[in-house]
Design a protein around this motif. Structure first.
Motif, short mmCIF file in Angstrom:
data_model
loop_
_atom_site.label_atom_id
_atom_site.label_comp_id
_atom_site.label_asym_id
_atom_site.label_seq_id
_atom_site.Cartn_x
_atom_site.Cartn_y
_atom_site.Cartn_z
N LYS A 29 -18.04 63.32 -6.85
CA LYS A 29 -19.13 62.89 -5.93
C LYS A 29 -19.90 63.93 -5.21
N PRO A 30 -20.97 64.05 -5.11
CA PRO A 30 -21.62 65.06 -4.46
C PRO A 30 -21.75 65.12 -2.94
N VAL A 31 -21.50 63.81 -2.16
CA VAL A 31 -21.16 63.64 -0.93
C VAL A 31 -20.23 62.75 -0.72
N GLU A 32 -19.21 63.04 0.38
CA GLU A 32 -18.06 61.95 0.74
C GLU A 32 -18.21 62.07 2.09
N VAL A 33 -18.34 60.51 2.62
CA VAL A 33 -18.27 60.47 3.98
C VAL A 33 -16.82 59.49 4.48
N SER A 34 -16.06 60.15 5.22
CA SER A 34 -15.24 59.21 5.94
C SER A 34 -15.26 59.21 7.43
N GLU A 35 -15.24 57.89 7.73
CA GLU A 35 -15.60 57.64 9.23
C GLU A 35 -13.95 58.01 10.00
N ASP A 36 -14.29 58.90 11.17
CA ASP A 36 -13.26 59.11 12.03
C ASP A 36 -12.76 58.03 12.71
N THR A 37 -11.36 57.72 12.73
CA THR A 37 -10.76 56.48 13.32
C THR A 37 -10.26 56.35 14.70
N LYS A 38 -10.42 57.81 15.15
CA LYS A 38 -9.95 58.44 16.42
C LYS A 38 -11.19 58.39 17.50
N ILE A 39 -12.35 58.66 16.99
CA ILE A 39 -13.64 58.91 17.70
C ILE A 39 -14.41 57.92 17.30
N PRO A 40 -15.20 56.90 18.14
CA PRO A 40 -15.97 55.95 17.91
C PRO A 40 -17.28 56.58 17.54
N ASN A 41 -18.03 56.21 16.55
CA ASN A 41 -19.29 56.53 15.90
C ASN A 41 -19.08 57.93 15.57
N ALA A 42 -18.24 58.25 14.73
CA ALA A 42 -17.90 59.54 14.40
C ALA A 42 -17.68 59.72 12.86
N ALA A 43 -18.17 60.66 12.08
CA ALA A 43 -17.66 60.75 10.67
C ALA A 43 -17.51 62.11 10.34
N THR A 44 -16.89 62.34 9.27
CA THR A 44 -16.92 63.58 8.52
C THR A 44 -17.48 63.44 7.21
N ILE A 45 -18.56 64.36 6.84
CA ILE A 45 -19.23 64.32 5.71
C ILE A 45 -18.75 65.45 4.95
N LYS A 46 -18.45 65.26 3.74
CA LYS A 46 -18.06 66.49 2.76
C LYS A 46 -19.03 66.58 1.82
N ILE A 47 -19.93 67.69 1.71
CA ILE A 47 -20.93 67.95 0.66
C ILE A 47 -20.47 69.13 -0.16
N VAL A 48 -20.26 68.61 -1.41
CA VAL A 48 -19.49 69.48 -2.44
C VAL A 48 -20.55 70.54 -3.09
N LYS A 49 -19.99 71.35 -3.49
CA LYS A 49 -20.69 72.70 -4.30
C LYS A 49 -22.09 72.97 -3.60
N GLN A 50 -22.16 73.07 -2.55
CA GLN A 50 -23.42 73.63 -1.72
C GLN A 50 -22.97 74.95 -0.68
N ASP A 51 -23.88 75.33 -0.42
CA ASP A 51 -23.66 76.67 0.54
C ASP A 51 -24.25 76.42 1.77
N HIS A 52 -24.08 77.47 2.62
CA HIS A 52 -24.58 77.53 4.11
C HIS A 52 -25.95 76.87 4.15
N THR A 53 -26.94 77.20 3.46
CA THR A 53 -28.27 76.74 3.77
C THR A 53 -28.51 75.18 3.81
N LEU A 54 -27.76 74.43 2.95
CA LEU A 54 -27.99 72.96 3.19
C LEU A 54 -27.14 72.52 4.37
N ALA A 55 -25.94 72.95 4.60
CA ALA A 55 -25.22 72.69 5.70
C ALA A 55 -25.90 73.01 7.02
#
Length: 120
Positions: A17-43
């Motif tokens: 998958k090019p993008v994976e989103v996982s919600e943070d269970t410890k912080i409300p309204n927070a998530a970690t988004i993993k963007i695969v095979k991209q460099d600093h430009t997009l991030a």
């Protein structure tokens, strides 16, 4: 050389998958988004855009720790080699006095066990 083929750095493998989103269970309204095979430009672009939004408190990105450490080790090896080349007094006779700092030690000596200052 152990480097992967250049296209492997950007082309997704089957089922990846090019993008994976996982919600943070410890912080409300927070998530970690993993963007695969991209460099600093997009991030960095995504981070900057998120920080421009009033409802976003924090946005950041990180890259693989292993890759960063490997590059840092390479930089340190290069620096060590340059340092040793620049400050090798064994090759230049009379470049410095026997004991330039008055410590009782002589130039070019090593620590006990045959190690030098870079081994600590």
């Amino acid at each position: 050389m152990n480097a992967p083929n250049r296209y492997e750095l950007y082309v997704l493998e089957e089922g990846e998958k090019p993008v994976e989103v996982s919600e943070d269970t410890k912080i409300p309204n927070a998530a970690t988004i993993k963007i695969v095979k991209q460099d600093h430009t997009l991030a960095n672009l995504v981070r900057s855009q998120l920080l421009n939004m009033p409802q976003v408190t924090f946005a950041g990105y990180k890259v693989a720790l292993e890759q960063a450490c490997t590059k840092l080790i390479g930089t340190m090896v290069t620096l060590e080699n340059k340092f040793k080349r620049e400050f090798t007094f064994r090759d230049v006779e009379g470049a410095v006095p026997e004991d330039p700092y008055g410590t009782g030690a002589t130039a070019g000596t090593t620590w006990p066990g045959g190690r030098d200052y870079l081994d600590f």
